[in-house]
Design an enzyme around this catalytic site. Structure first.
Site, short mmCIF file in Angstrom:
data_model
loop_
_atom_site.label_atom_id
_atom_site.label_comp_id
_atom_site.label_asym_id
_atom_site.label_seq_id
_atom_site.Cartn_x
_atom_site.Cartn_y
_atom_site.Cartn_z
N PRO A 45 0.83 -1.21 0.00
CA PRO A 45 0.00 0.00 0.00
C PRO A 45 0.86 1.26 0.00
CG PRO A 45 -0.08 -1.07 2.16
CD PRO A 45 0.69 -1.99 1.27
N ASP A 46 0.34 2.34 -0.63
CA ASP A 46 1.08 3.59 -0.50
C ASP A 46 0.63 4.24 0.80
OD1 ASP A 46 -0.93 5.57 -2.88
OD2 ASP A 46 -1.34 4.81 -0.87
N PHE A 47 0.92 5.49 1.02
CA PHE A 47 0.62 6.12 2.32
C PHE A 47 -0.67 6.91 2.28
CE2 PHE A 47 4.46 4.96 4.43
CZ PHE A 47 5.39 4.80 3.40
N ARG A 48 -0.87 7.69 1.19
CA ARG A 48 -1.92 8.71 1.27
C ARG A 48 -3.12 8.47 0.33
NH1 ARG A 48 2.98 10.68 2.15
NH2 ARG A 48 3.32 11.85 4.07
N ASN A 120 11.07 5.05 -1.28
CA ASN A 120 10.54 3.76 -0.84
C ASN A 120 11.55 2.99 0.00
OD1 ASN A 120 8.34 4.52 -2.30
ND2 ASN A 120 8.82 3.25 -4.09
N ASP A 122 11.12 -0.39 0.35
CA ASP A 122 10.83 -1.81 0.04
C ASP A 122 11.96 -2.50 -0.73
OD1 ASP A 122 8.42 -0.48 -2.31
OD2 ASP A 122 10.55 -0.86 -2.62
N HIS A 139 14.81 7.87 2.06
CA HIS A 139 14.18 7.66 3.37
C HIS A 139 14.69 6.39 4.00
CE1 HIS A 139 10.69 10.53 2.12
NE2 HIS A 139 11.86 11.13 2.29
N1 APR Z 1 0.10 4.51 -10.47
C1 APR Z 1 0.37 5.84 -10.42
N2 APR Z 1 0.29 6.58 -9.29
C2 APR Z 1 -0.07 5.92 -8.16
C3 APR Z 1 -0.37 4.53 -8.13
C4 APR Z 1 -0.27 3.83 -9.36
N3 APR Z 1 -0.52 2.51 -9.43
N4 APR Z 1 -0.70 4.20 -6.84
C5 APR Z 1 -0.62 5.32 -6.11
N5 APR Z 1 -0.24 6.36 -6.90
C6 APR Z 1 0.02 7.75 -6.51
C7 APR Z 1 -0.96 8.33 -5.54
O1 APR Z 1 -2.03 8.95 -6.24
C8 APR Z 1 -0.10 9.38 -4.83
O2 APR Z 1 -0.06 10.60 -5.56
O3 APR Z 1 1.28 7.73 -5.84
C9 APR Z 1 1.30 8.75 -4.85
C10 APR Z 1 1.68 8.13 -3.52
O4 APR Z 1 1.81 9.16 -2.59
P1 APR Z 1 2.08 8.81 -1.05
O5 APR Z 1 1.14 7.73 -0.63
O6 APR Z 1 2.11 10.11 -0.32
O7 APR Z 1 3.53 8.14 -1.06
P2 APR Z 1 4.91 8.93 -1.14
O8 APR Z 1 4.81 10.11 -2.04
O9 APR Z 1 5.94 7.91 -1.48
O10 APR Z 1 5.12 9.41 0.40
C11 APR Z 1 6.31 10.10 0.69
O11 APR Z 1 5.75 10.07 3.04
O12 APR Z 1 4.99 8.87 4.83
C12 APR Z 1 6.11 9.37 4.23
O13 APR Z 1 8.28 8.54 4.39
C13 APR Z 1 7.03 8.25 3.84
O14 APR Z 1 8.38 7.99 1.86
C14 APR Z 1 7.08 8.33 2.33
C15 APR Z 1 6.77 9.79 2.07
#
Ligand code: APR
Length: 281
Positions: A45-48, A120, A122, A139
């Site tokens: 899962p991503d974060f937001r 990331n 991972d 990170h």
């Molecule tokens: N294809 C394209 N974009 C995607 C996909 C996908 N399959 N899945 C998710 N996204 C997009 C989301 O719309 C969002 O804009 O990827 C982005 C993910 O954003 P975050 O969840 O905020 O992740 P990230 O940007 O890596 O967070 C940055 O925040 O919590 C801290 O340290 C943690 O490294 C992390 C940092």
């Protein structure tokens, strides 16, 4: 793009133009910046993201706010919350790199990857074959761990055992007993020295690719703005983020990053190689 812009800029804001830029040999120092969005297709899962993001699914951990799980002062008080999550996130054989990770490895194989900056933890970029000397894990990563008090390194195999059980490892140095934490950057901690030593590489880019990040977290989020104005920047993301759209050569490929990357690979004539490399991982 106004007609009188110098030839270096893209003839139009399209993937065909980006592919032309690469095939013309004018893009030899490609800098890539990635976030959790390139690993969601791998099952992490991503974060937001509203429904599926990690921060929307930590209710069971009873946190003051979601980000607390990566906050150093909260960790000192309640390390268990992080270790419950670590069991989910810990890189192991169960997660395979995505097509997006493999595309970055192809850039490196073709001598076109100047540097990859990833947020990331991972380690899927390494698993996809991106050479370690071309990766800045801004990170940190789960690759190593240490005591947060005396900084003594903690044994990898022992760490894996604790993480597998969701238990909290403590420092074994004489008379310490401090909490052990993976070398991932918590809120309140400094980024690795490598980030500051190598962030200038972003200024040397002749093409910038940003993939799967909300660009919410600084100083990483400042990287895409470090290149010269006339350097084309391409965003592969579900949504527009950061300063994309404000520069003449910004190309935004909004949607699933693997789909966008496959389109670029088609334009480059790399699609078969991309799919074959990904299948053979
Ligand atoms: N294809 C394209 N974009 C995607 C996909 C996908 N399959 N899945 C998710 N996204 C997009 C989301 O719309 C969002 O804009 O990827 C982005 C993910 O954003 P975050 O969840 O905020 O992740 P990230 O940007 O890596 O967070 C940055 O925040 O919590 C801290 O340290 C943690 O490294 C992390 C940092």
């Amino acid at each position: 793009v106004s007609e009188d812009t110098p030839p270096l800029t893209l003839p139009e804001r399209s993937l065909a133009a980006v592919a032309g830029h690469i095939k013309s040999g004018r893009a030899r120092r490609i800098v890539v910046m990635t976030g959790a969005g390139i690993s969601t297709a791998a099952g992490i899962p991503d974060f937001r993201s509203p429904e599926t993001g990690l921060y929307a699914n930590l209710a069971a951990l009873d946190l003051p706010e979601p980000e607390a799980v990566f906050d150093l002062s909260f960790f000192r008080e309640n390390p268990k919350a992080f270790y419950v999550l670590a069991r989910e996130l810990y890189p192991g054989a169960r997660y395979r790199p995505t097509v997006s990770h493999v595309f970055i490895a192809l850039l490196a194989r073709k001598g076109l990857l100047h540097m990859l900056f990833t947020q990331n933890i991972d380690c899927l970029e390494r698993a996809a074959g991106v050479p370690a000397d071309r990766i800045v894990e801004a990170h940190g990563s789960f690759a190593t761990q240490r005591c947060i008090e005396c900084k003594a390194e903690f044994d990898d195999a022992k760490m894996r055992a604790f993480v597998a059980k969701g238990e909290v490892p403590r420092c074994e140095a004489e008379g310490c007993g401090g909490l052990v934490k993976p070398d991932i950057v918590f809120f309140g901690e400094a980024l690795p020295r490598a980030f500051f030593e190598l962030s200038d590489r972003a200024k040397e880019a002749d093409l910038i690719l940003v993939m799967g990040t909300s660009l919410q977290v600084h100083p990483f989020a400042g990287l895409p703005n470090m290149a010269d104005e006339d350097v084309p920047r391409v965003l592969f993301n579900l949504e527009r983020v950061g300063s994309f759209g404000t520069q003449a050569d910004d190309v935004m490929v909004l949607g699933d990053c693997d789909a966008g990357i496959r389109k670029l690979a088609d334009e480059l004539g790399w699609r078969d190689e991309l799919e074959k490399t990904w299948r053979e991982l």
